[in-house]
Design an enzyme around this catalytic site. Structure first.
Site, PDB file in Angstrom:
ATOM      1  N   ASP A   1       0.737  -1.467  -0.068  1.00 35.00           N
ATOM      2  CA  ASP A   1      -0.119   0.011  -0.105  1.00 35.00           C
ATOM      3  C   ASP A   1       0.832   1.304  -0.047  1.00 35.00           C
ATOM      4  OD1 ASP A   1       0.849  -0.731   2.746  1.00 35.00           O
ATOM      5  OD2 ASP A   1      -0.648   0.707   3.472  1.00 35.00           O
TER       6      ASP A   1
ATOM      7  N   GLU B   1       0.156  -1.095   5.542  1.00 38.48           N
ATOM      8  CA  GLU B   1       1.024  -0.823   6.509  1.00 38.48           C
ATOM      9  C   GLU B   1       0.806   0.737   6.857  1.00 38.48           C
ATOM     10  OE1 GLU B   1       5.037   1.199   7.933  1.00 38.48           O
ATOM     11  OE2 GLU B   1       3.584   1.805   6.070  1.00 38.48           O
TER      12      GLU B   1
HETATM   13 ZN   LIG Z   1       6.627   2.011   4.178  1.00 42.46          ZN
END
Ligand SMILES: [Zn+2]
Length: 498
Positions: A131, A200
């Site tokens: 992401d 994340e």
């Molecule tokens: Zn990162």
């Protein structure tokens, strides 16, 4: 009379003793400096991979074009680009996908298992995330943020776009290395897990689920967990002019939000008290900013100097190899710049303030939010206690509302560290490899039950002007750096362990 003559005697003795003491200290520090050996290791001797960098850059560009954004509001999450990203990986790296066992976890995260020749040995776990953060100012970008375009400028080629540095570069570099090695019939000595989270940037539920799945499968003693971190830095420390530092993080700071709340009386603005809720809050914020957390040069960042000290130029080498004497001096120097101060203290950033409804109405309430990056050895509760003591005003409520404390600390020496250092020295021969503290966060903190050995580093050069590209404008990755990253993973995967 006797008094005066005694004083003269002492003065005379002092005048002789002081220079002798100074000389002794100087001789001692010099002796320690000269006796401090270099801790830099020989480069790994595993073969470099033969790479098609034009193809690799094109594949990275394609991955960048998929807008795998982790939005601020989970309701805005779009799964399509993530599924397309999975398909792109399968298409781009068919041999890896044929050889490795793949699992989808938490709907969009991926876990691969590459069985080693000796599967009974503790495995190696490589992490990255798919992401990216949203684009705050698309109009500020030189090129469209998801162009994935390869641009040759001033003799330097780069792939442009959000995610090239953070963190699709690392993710695809792992695949590029694996694809070449699988094609050669290479089998790693130890089983290697490739674990790629999908969120994340907004908390890492994917990484948490992957880590839990590994623990469930008995992977609790991995030899190494490796994740993104800072790149090769130039000029962070004086005394290392040309060489650059590869600072491999052993730990990461905590990241919490603390809310300050003041309840007011409300009522009409014509008959106000001496201080409204906003005034009370403002005074509290002023105290918090005037009283930064105490600095502590210790733990992982102290080890940085053990490794960097012997490589530094004079006279800084004398300082860095004699921290028993110069630690307070060095600490003061580090506190002088926000970038280095972050390594030695819990930082404070007042980021949000709210209060008041109308100019002629007393505010019923005022709140502020503070983002603290919490030092190793400290806790969110400790931060709240410190703030309460500093503010010292019962009208101000202090509460830890979000975030987590600092990670555990991995060993700064040992075989896994040496393997990482040697792989880095193979791709950056001049660089000084040193352990450190990561002042930002990563998915790695969720893997503490998988391994006690967790390192964080990204093998690209990170020049001063590159730092702002992280989560910022004009993110891009030089093709030469991308090649370095692929070769780095090549060495890491091929490393032979005892
Ligand atoms: Zn990162």
């Amino acid at each position: 009379m006797a008094e005066a003559s005694r004083a003269r005697t002492w003065l005379r003795r002092g005048l002789i003793a002081a220079p002798i003491a100074l000389l002794a200290v100087l001789a001692l520090t010099l002796g320690i400096t000269l006796a401090s050996p270099s801790r830099q290791l020989e480069a790994a001797t595993t073969p470099a991979l033969s790479l098609d960098m034009d193809g690799a850059a094109a594949r990275l560009g394609e991955a960048v074009r998929l807008e795998t954004i982790s939005p601020e509001d989970p309701a805005d999450f779009d799964p399509e680009p993530f599924l397309a990203f999975h398909a792109l990986l399968e298409r781009s790296y068919p041999k890896t996908h044929a050889a490795l066992e793949r699992q989808v976890i938490a709907d969009y995260s991926l876990r691969y298992r590459w069985e080693g020749a000796r599967p009974e040995l503790p495995p190696v776990v490589l992490l990255a995330h798919m992401d990216v953060v949203p684009i705050a100012e698309p109009e500020a970008w030189t090129r469209p943020p998801f162009s994935g375009e390869r641009v040759d400028e001033a003799g330097e080629a780069a792939v442009w776009g959000r995610g090239t540095m953070d963190d699709k570069g690392n993710l695809l570099a792992i695949f590029e290395a694996a694809e070449v090695l699988v094609a050669q019939g290479f089998v790693p000595e130890r089983t290697i897990y490739l674990c790629f989270g999908h969120d994340e940037e907004v908390g890492g539920t994917g990484a948490q689920a992957i880590a839990a799945s590994l623990v469930e499968d008995g992977v609790t003693n991995a030899a190494l967990v490796y994740d993104e971190g800072t790149g090769v830095l130039q000029g962070l420390f004086p005394g290392l002019p040309e060489r650059g530092m590869a600072m491999v993080a052993l730990a990461e700071k905590g990241n919490i939000v603390v809310e300050l709340r003041v309840e007011g009386e409300g009522g009409h603005g014509s008959t106000p008290p001496d201080q409204t809720a906003i005034g009370v809050l403002a005074a509290a914020i002023a105290k918090v900013e005037a009283n930064p957390f105490p600095a502590r040069l210790e733990g992982p960042f102290l080890h940085t100097f053990e490794y960097a000290g012997p490589e530094m130029d004079w006279p800084l080498r004398l300082v860095a190899t004699n921290l028993w004497l110069f630690r307070p001096v060095l600490q003061a120097v580090l506190l002088g710049k926000p970038r280095t101060a972050a390594f030695v203290r819990t930082t404070t950033a007042v980021t949000v303030i709210e209060g008041g409804v109308k100019a002629n109405v007393l505010p019923p309430r005022a709140t502020a939010r503070i983002n603290h990056r919490v030092m190793i050895g400290e806790t969110p509760e400790g931060v709240v206690d410190y703030l309460e003591a500093v503010i010292d005003d019962p009208r101000v409520e202090v509460e830890h509302t979000a975030g987590h404390g600092p990670s555990g600390v991995s060993p700064h020496e040992g075989q896994a560290f040496d393997i990482v250092a040697r792989a880095l020295r193979a791709v950056h021969p001049d660089v000084v490899v040193a352990p450190t503290l990561n002042v930002a966060g990563s998915d790695a903190r969720y893997y503490e039950e998988v391994s006690e050995v967790i390192y964080r580093f990204s093998a690209f050069r990170l020049e001063d002007h590159d730092v702002a590209r992280y989560h910022g404008v004009d993110e891009r990755l030089r093709v030469s750096d991308y090649e370095t990253m692929i070769q780095f993973y090549g060495h890491l995967i091929q490393a032979s362990w005892d």
